[in-house]
Enzyme design. Structure first.
Site, PDB file in Angstrom:
ATOM      1  N   HIS A  12       0.840  -1.202   0.000  1.00  0.00           N
ATOM      2  CA  HIS A  12       0.000   0.000   0.000  1.00  0.00           C
ATOM      3  C   HIS A  12       0.871   1.246   0.000  1.00  0.00           C
ATOM      4  CE1 HIS A  12      -3.621   2.342   0.758  1.00  0.00           C
ATOM      5  NE2 HIS A  12      -2.838   3.104   1.492  1.00  0.00           N
ATOM      6  N   ASP A  61     -14.734   2.805   7.726  1.00  0.00           N
ATOM      7  CA  ASP A  61     -13.757   3.722   7.133  1.00  0.00           C
ATOM      8  C   ASP A  61     -14.391   4.542   6.020  1.00  0.00           C
ATOM      9  OD1 ASP A  61     -11.021   4.783   6.745  1.00  0.00           O
ATOM     10  OD2 ASP A  61     -11.312   3.902   4.770  1.00  0.00           O
ATOM     11  N   ARG A  97     -14.083  12.930   7.440  1.00  0.00           N
ATOM     12  CA  ARG A  97     -12.793  13.596   7.674  1.00  0.00           C
ATOM     13  C   ARG A  97     -12.460  14.531   6.522  1.00  0.00           C
ATOM     14  NH1 ARG A  97      -9.010   8.940   7.742  1.00  0.00           N
ATOM     15  NH2 ARG A  97      -7.387  10.501   7.979  1.00  0.00           N
ATOM     16  N   SER A 114      -7.239   4.218   9.266  1.00  0.00           N
ATOM     17  CA  SER A 114      -7.969   4.152   8.005  1.00  0.00           C
ATOM     18  C   SER A 114      -7.278   3.179   7.039  1.00  0.00           C
ATOM     19  CB  SER A 114      -8.032   5.569   7.403  1.00  0.00           C
ATOM     20  OG  SER A 114      -8.446   5.533   6.076  1.00  0.00           O
ATOM     21  N   LYS A 163      -8.305  -1.262   6.320  1.00  0.00           N
ATOM     22  CA  LYS A 163      -8.590  -1.811   4.983  1.00  0.00           C
ATOM     23  C   LYS A 163      -7.600  -2.921   4.629  1.00  0.00           C
ATOM     24  CE  LYS A 163      -8.601   2.400   3.413  1.00  0.00           C
ATOM     25  NZ  LYS A 163      -8.873   3.783   3.125  1.00  0.00           N
TER      26      LYS A 163
HETATM   27  N1  URA Z   1      -5.450   6.947   2.607  1.00  0.00           N
HETATM   28  C1  URA Z   1      -6.439   6.348   3.307  1.00  0.00           C
HETATM   29  O1  URA Z   1      -6.971   5.317   2.902  1.00  0.00           O
HETATM   30  N2  URA Z   1      -6.830   6.904   4.461  1.00  0.00           N
HETATM   31  C2  URA Z   1      -6.274   8.038   4.943  1.00  0.00           C
HETATM   32  O2  URA Z   1      -6.658   8.480   6.008  1.00  0.00           O
HETATM   33  C3  URA Z   1      -5.240   8.667   4.207  1.00  0.00           C
HETATM   34  C4  URA Z   1      -4.838   8.080   3.031  1.00  0.00           C
END
Ligand code: URA
Length: 420
Positions: A82, A161, A168, A183, A187
């Site tokens: 990621h 999320d 947010r 966050s 995932k």
């Molecule tokens: N990417 C995400 O998935 N969440 C965040 O808070 C920032 C970047």
């Protein structure tokens, strides 16, 4: 338990219990806690932070708010990667095929771009016919066959999320290290690969602007991943200037393919090899030196390009782009910017380049807005280059915008020059 007490505790920097955090996430996901109450709590977190125990607890509660994938039908070690997001970051299109060509399985779910940062799903959709929404069984079959597949985040993965990120975004509560960690990690943990490599971008085009914050986020994500039982490593990479020369969806696919054809060297190639080697080492393929050599061989032999070709075909896309990049969609209009005097390039601000590219149509300003797959920028200069008067600095591309004046001003503003 009630939401007012929970907001008050975080406002006073008192630590919440695991039960309180679980209750907060579940009550918000179910709609019992209102947006304005969650927004108040998120802002309290932005201002006061969370302890590491609270961050682990928040991440796990968010992971558990929806499905957790069962990847046991995929043979072999699975590794997910990621990136925290940047400009020109097409590394997933390169390192997934490289790692798969070296014998590990890379099941990848990616997102769309928002703001000045690009998203891998938008990039892949510039390939004619490429399907990014597939049933899980088809996704798993492709990973088992080619070693690599990328789909958009689907099903009921981390609904907490989805709601919290949108909130947010609308309340200036994105730039909080514990919230970004929870966050992203919720995932990743819901995707549930055996190993996890995190590429924390640092610099003008990234969420983390300083090395110190990037290191903090990297170490926190590693500890949260390990607390959840994963082999996890986070590395900080540069996002002060765009990664590679091409910014924009089809343009980035083109550069990724050219890299796998052995035609691209420099910082993009080095970053990709480094990330792929770390994925291989995490998966137990050897020492970092051995894994680096394997990754380089996967590019030079054409094995990684072959993985990409077969994956694109199995996902319904036109795989002939792997042999002829001119088959990717081409912009109707272009505009070259040249140097007005002899200069040295001192800096290239990636956020400004990302914004110029967005103005050309490559990104979206609202969620689910349309994008122009052909739009973007190809840089002809990088940091440290000496550019002679009238030599090209960059070319802007678009099919939706024939007047380049505003985007050109913004793109030139991204460059810091000194006279030579
Ligand atoms: N990417 C995400 O998935 N969440 C965040 O808070 C920032 C970047």
């Amino acid at each position: 338990m009630n939401i007012i007490d929970i907001i008050s505790k975080t406002k006073r920097s008192e630590e919440l219990s695991d039960e309180e955090i679980k209750w907060l996430v579940n009550s918000y996901t179910s709609g019992e806690t209102a947006d304005y109450q969650m927004a108040a709590w998120l802002m309290a977190v932005c201002l006061n932070g969370l302890t590491e125990r609270e961050t682990v607890s928040l991440t796990l509660a968010m992971r558990d708010s929806g499905d957790i994938l069962d990847l046991s039908c995929i043979d072999g070690v699975t590794v997910d990667k990621h990136s925290t997001g940047g400009v020109g970051d097409k590394t997933s299109l390169v390192i997934g095929p490289v790692a798969a060509a070296c014998g590990i399985k890379v099941p990848k779910m990616s997102g769309r771009g928002l703001g000045h940062t690009g998203g891998t799903i938008d990039k892949l959709e510039s390939i004619s016919g490429f399907r990014t929404e597939l049933p899980f069984a088809d996704f798993a079959k492709i990973v088992n066959t080619t070693g690599f597949a990328i789909i958009s985040q689907s099903g009921d993965l981390c609904p907490a999320d989805k709601k919290m990120y949108a909130l947010r975004n609308a309340t200036s509560a994105v730039d909080s290290i514990p919230l970004i960690c929870a966050s992203i990690m919720s995932k990743k943990l819901a995707l549930n690969a055996d190993c996890l490599l995190l590429d924390v971008k640092c610099g003008s085009g990234a969420f983390m602007k300083t090395q110190e914050d990037a290191e903090k986020l990297a170490r926190l994500m590693e500890r949260v991943g390990r607390a959840a039982g994963k082999k996890c490593r986070a590395i900080v990479t540069d996002m002060d200037s765009p990664l590679g020369n091409n910014i924009g969806n089809a343009l980035e696919v083109r550069e990724a393919v050219e890299l796998l054809q052995g035609k691209v060297k420099g910082p993009l190639y080095d970053t990709c090899i480094d990330l792929a080697a770390n994925m291989l080492e995490l998966a137990g393929k050897g020492t970092i030196e051995q894994c680096t050599a394997m990754a380089e061989e996967a590019v030079s032999s054409g094995a990684a390009l072959d993985v990409l070709r077969r994956t694109i075909a199995m996902q319904g896309g036109d795989s002939s782009i792997c042999d002829d990049v001119s088959l990717l969609p081409q912009a109707k209009f272009s505009h070259e910017i040249r140097a007005s005097r002899d200069v040295r390039i001192v800096a290239v601000n990636s956020e400004e380049i990302g914004m110029a590219s967005l103005m050309l149509g490559a990104g979206r300003t609202v969620k689910d807005g349309d994008i122009d797959a052909t739009a973007g920028i190809v840089m002809a200069c990088g940091v440290g280059d000496n550019i002679s008067m009238h030599a090209p600095l960059m070319t802007l591309y678009s099919s939706v915008c024939s007047d380049f004046s505003e985007a050109a001003v913004r793109a030139v503003r991204a460059l810091t020059f000194e006279d030579i």
